[in-house]
Design a protein around this motif. Structure first.
Motif, PDB file in Angstrom:
ATOM      1  N   TYR A  19       6.984  -4.751   4.371  1.00  0.00           N
ATOM      2  CA  TYR A  19       6.150  -3.643   4.001  1.00  0.00           C
ATOM      3  C   TYR A  19       5.432  -3.232   5.014  1.00  0.00           C
ATOM      4  CZ  TYR A  19       6.870  -5.774  -0.805  1.00  0.00           C
ATOM      5  OH  TYR A  19       7.270  -6.292  -1.960  1.00  0.00           O
ATOM      6  N   TRP A  33       4.787   9.247   1.551  1.00  0.00           N
ATOM      7  CA  TRP A  33       4.606   7.876   0.967  1.00  0.00           C
ATOM      8  C   TRP A  33       3.221   7.824   0.249  1.00  0.00           C
ATOM      9  CZ3 TRP A  33       8.533   6.107  -0.917  1.00  0.00           C
ATOM     10  CH2 TRP A  33       9.892   6.005  -0.128  1.00  0.00           C
ATOM     11  N   GLN A  34       2.245   8.428   1.300  1.00  0.00           N
ATOM     12  CA  GLN A  34       0.786   8.327   0.691  1.00  0.00           C
ATOM     13  C   GLN A  34       0.628   9.168  -0.358  1.00  0.00           C
ATOM     14  OE1 GLN A  34      -1.924  10.010   3.551  1.00  0.00           O
ATOM     15  NE2 GLN A  34      -3.806   8.857   2.765  1.00  0.00           N
ATOM     16  N   ALA A  37       2.201   6.633  -3.269  1.00  0.00           N
ATOM     17  CA  ALA A  37       1.446   5.441  -3.553  1.00  0.00           C
ATOM     18  C   ALA A  37       0.419   5.971  -4.442  1.00  0.00           C
ATOM     19  CB  ALA A  37       1.133   4.838  -2.352  1.00  0.00           C
ATOM     20  N   PRO A  42      -0.214   0.839  -7.084  1.00  0.00           N
ATOM     21  CA  PRO A  42       0.478  -0.268  -6.241  1.00  0.00           C
ATOM     22  C   PRO A  42       1.246  -1.075  -7.279  1.00  0.00           C
ATOM     23  CG  PRO A  42      -1.838  -0.736  -6.633  1.00  0.00           C
ATOM     24  CD  PRO A  42      -1.652   0.715  -7.095  1.00  0.00           C
ATOM     25  N   VAL A  84       5.183  -0.734  -3.326  1.00  0.00           N
ATOM     26  CA  VAL A  84       3.982  -0.508  -3.005  1.00  0.00           C
ATOM     27  C   VAL A  84       3.303  -1.693  -2.835  1.00  0.00           C
ATOM     28  CG1 VAL A  84       1.869   0.839  -2.762  1.00  0.00           C
ATOM     29  CG2 VAL A  84       4.203   1.968  -3.151  1.00  0.00           C
ATOM     30  N   THR A  91      -2.703  -0.131   2.191  1.00  0.00           N
ATOM     31  CA  THR A  91      -1.633   0.306   1.380  1.00  0.00           C
ATOM     32  C   THR A  91      -0.319  -0.143   2.415  1.00  0.00           C
ATOM     33  OG1 THR A  91      -2.671   1.819   0.237  1.00  0.00           O
ATOM     34  CG2 THR A  91      -0.249   2.014   0.296  1.00  0.00           C
ATOM     35  N   VAL A  93       4.136  -0.078   2.314  1.00  0.00           N
ATOM     36  CA  VAL A  93       5.076   0.633   1.763  1.00  0.00           C
ATOM     37  C   VAL A  93       6.356  -0.105   2.135  1.00  0.00           C
ATOM     38  CG1 VAL A  93       6.477   2.619   1.173  1.00  0.00           C
ATOM     39  CG2 VAL A  93       3.915   2.807   1.421  1.00  0.00           C
TER      40      VAL A  93
END
Length: 303
Positions: A19, A33-34, A37, A42, A84, A91, A93
């Motif tokens: 991750y 990806w932000q 998420a 999560p 996530v 955070t 990923v």
């Protein structure tokens, strides 16, 4: 998200995952990806939570995608989904990269099956098209690497090296409640990339000192495998997380063997013995772990 309800259990496979923090991804991938998420939330919050439910949902989704049509050698497009984790408000990923992993599985299938059986499972024309797609994609993405490695029916010895017994997490299965589905049991190890690299490097040095570089057989294969894992880990951001997830193997092992499953601790003790010059104790540790997983592998032949 559409819920896919089936009675399928996860495949009898373990996964080794990385991750990476959002900061590791270049734009515009980071923004994507932000947003992902933020929208999905999560799959695990903190180091004690498992991603087992999310992993099972993804496997069921893949199964549903195959239903009602002729299976292909690989997905038509790369997955835009990920696992996530949030740890200490950071955070992390782990992209699924199903297409890339399907190409790797195809390579493994080619090595594992005799030609006549491989042609039955995946006709030559289908494989040729997949290989052509892979060549074109590789030319455009020469540095691509998977965030997830998969091992069926066993946890390889080399996968134990990045972890310590203190990284072990066991989450019992939770019964279904009301409208919610049952949560599967999970056994996983989670550690920092710095710790993982340090442990792998330590184990590799000890093995290289004990096993000649030209050695054949299990010893030489183990050294090569540990080196490969070390190189793979070096491809990722230094502040990443590394996870060993027993996945569907928890259902294969059963409650008693699962409670007694301490392969990581045995391998860790073996490395300590090897560094101390006690090769006999190190060999006993190695044989203990391999014998344990040979018994599990034997179940492949059970009908």
């Amino acid at each position: 998200m559409t819920a896919v309800r089936t009675s399928v259990l996860p495949p009898y496979a373990a996964q080794l995952r990385v991750y990476e923090p959002l900061a590791a991804y270049p734009e515009p991938e980071r923004a994507r990806w932000q947003a992902y998420a933020a929208e999905h939330g999560p799959d695990a919050d903190g180091t004690a939570e498992a991603v087992a439910a999310a992993a099972l949902a993804e496997q069921r989704r893949a199964l549903a995608a195959l239903a009602g049509r002729t299976p292909g050698a690989l997905p038509e497009r790369e997955s835009e989904r990920a696992l996530v984790r949030v740890v200490d408000r950071v955070t992390y990923v782990c992209p699924w990269t199903e297409r890339l992993r399907s190409w790797q599985a195809l390579d493994e299938l080619r090595e594992a099956l005799p030609a006549f059986l491989l042609d039955t499972v995946l006709p030559p024309a289908v494989r040729a098209a997949a290989e052509s797609d892979q060549a074109r994609w590789r030319a455009a993405h020469p540095d691509a690497r998977p965030w997830i490695l998969t091992s069926r029916w066993e946890v390889p010895v080399r996968w134990c090296l990045p972890f310590g017994e203190e990284d072990r997490r066991f989450v019992p299965a939770a019964p279904a409640g009301g409208e919610g589905p049952a949560a599967p049991a999970a056994l996983f190890y989670l550690t920092s990339m710095a710790q993982a690299r340090r442990r792998v490097a330590r184990g590799y040095r000890a093995l290289r000192a004990a096993v000649p570089a030209s050695a054949q057989g299990p010893g030489g294969a183990l050294v090569a495998g540990v080196e490969q894992i070390g190189r793979w880990l070096e491809e990722f951001h230094p502040r990443s997380l590394v996870e060993l997830d027993y996945g569907g193997l928890v259902h294969l092992l059963g409650p008693q063997r699962l409670a007694a499953e301490r392969s990581v601790a045995v391998v860790e003790a073996g490395v300590v013995a090897l560094r101390a010059g006690d090769t006999a104790a190190a060999l006993r540790a190695y044989e203990s772990v391999t014998a344990r997983w040979r018994r599990v592998l034997a179940l492949r032949q059970a009908s």
